[in-house]
Design an enzyme around this catalytic site. Sequence first.
Site, PDB file in Angstrom:
ATOM      1  CE1 TYR A  79      29.360 -25.900 -48.185  1.00 33.28           C
ATOM      2  CE2 TYR A  79      28.500 -28.134 -48.342  1.00 33.28           C
ATOM      3  CZ  TYR A  79      29.570 -27.262 -48.249  1.00 33.28           C
ATOM      4  OH  TYR A  79      30.852 -27.762 -48.200  1.00 33.28           O
ATOM      5  CE1 TYR A 138      32.135 -30.454 -49.949  1.00 31.66           C
ATOM      6  CE2 TYR A 138      31.710 -32.398 -48.613  1.00 31.66           C
ATOM      7  CZ  TYR A 138      31.729 -31.025 -48.759  1.00 31.66           C
ATOM      8  OH  TYR A 138      31.344 -30.227 -47.720  1.00 31.66           O
ATOM      9  N   PRO A 185      37.480 -20.883 -50.900  1.00 32.70           N
ATOM     10  CG  PRO A 185      36.739 -19.687 -49.039  1.00 32.70           C
ATOM     11  CD  PRO A 185      37.205 -19.512 -50.457  1.00 32.70           C
ATOM     12  CG  HIS A 216      31.650 -34.194 -41.098  1.00 36.01           C
ATOM     13  ND1 HIS A 216      30.772 -33.922 -40.080  1.00 36.01           N
ATOM     14  CD2 HIS A 216      31.120 -33.645 -42.209  1.00 36.01           C
ATOM     15  CE1 HIS A 216      29.761 -33.235 -40.554  1.00 36.01           C
ATOM     16  NE2 HIS A 216      29.945 -33.057 -41.851  1.00 36.01           N
ATOM     17  CE  LYS A 258      38.132 -30.406 -53.408  1.00 39.43           C
ATOM     18  NZ  LYS A 258      37.892 -31.817 -53.117  1.00 39.43           N
TER      19      LYS A 258
END
Length: 405
Positions: free
Chosen positions: A213, A402, A305, A83, A309
């Site tokens: 998001y 990211y 979250p 992804h 990570k």
Amino acid sequence: MTESNTSRTLRESADVVVLGAGPAGLVLGILLHAAGIDCVILERASRAHVRTRARAGFLAPNTVRILDRHGLADGLHRHGRRHGTCEFRTEDGRFRLDYGALGQGGQHHVYPQQHLVTDLLNHYLELGGRIRFRTEALGVHDIDGTRPTVTTREPDGRSTRWTARYVAGCDGRYGAARRSLPPGSVRHHEYDHGVTWLGLLAATPASLDAVGYAIHDHGFAGHMARTSEVTRYYLQWERGAPADAWPEQRIWDELDVRMRAAEHGPLRRGRLLERGVFDLTCDVVEPLRHGSLFLAGDAASLLAPAAAKGANLAVLEAEILAEALADALTRGDSAGLDRYSDRCLAHIWRAQEFTGWMTRLLHATPDRGQDAGSFFHAALRRSRLASLRTSRIHQDWFAENYVGV
């Protein structure tokens, strides 16, 4: 008079006692066993619970490399999915970042953590590794000496005292490892982002082929695929409100509003399998070594979250610790153990910084209402998003952080 079987303290030993059978504990146990080191994993939950407890599901490129290096990635390569795209939805429209083609070109593998843990557990057991389920660690003692001990409560209520050369605390924020740290020996850094999420697992395929998001006046909403039939959603939530405060219909209606389904397409609805409320807080313990006791995973640090990570740091820390313990136990070289805390904290603080940046990007300033400060923060956030939409330098920075740990 002799003690009864129920009151007698059993005595056991191992070179390394590992507390906790999450990703950190299981990877550590596997690598130690492969190095010929006598270890045991003590886990307070049942085997069934360990295999099914749902957590995050985005594995970073470095995590996949570690798992590949040690022959632990077969399951994620068979059943996981690559992804590399995220989509931001705002009042100014939507835009996508193909982060897998930005920065250093890293992508995530989507593979639910409970599936990874099941793979790791099966591998550990196939190696003949020792693990005790439903065994609660009560305390770690004598960590300043060369023979620390761990006291536990067995499933039948009896107590056991484990003697070790080293103890690895991979048992989370509230586990025995943290509770056993000597007073005054630790710097404990905590921060509350002031944001609460309602986490949802829905029995429905993903509604978009990206991590979603959504930034809205009502609050944040998130969309993350897990499997072909299950999707995770998040809603920014009123702090203190229970997970069942809203019926399913209202939750889906609110997700439609915040994800701007009327503009960008409907969400696929399905039965909600799980709900959970959690505050976006973070903490870091320094140092991560206390004599013969080492901390890893959530016992070492907790991250909000927003950037996924936690599990990736846990696997990295487990590999670093396994190599250092193997050097100390097989070659008498303790240099790796001496460097362990500093090496891991460098990764932890980098992850904390980016996670904090993401959290500020996605959420309005909490408890500020519509005052000037709230407007100022919203304007800054809108500017950050505009830069992320248009600046290749900003996009490369985002992509590298990211997927990085």
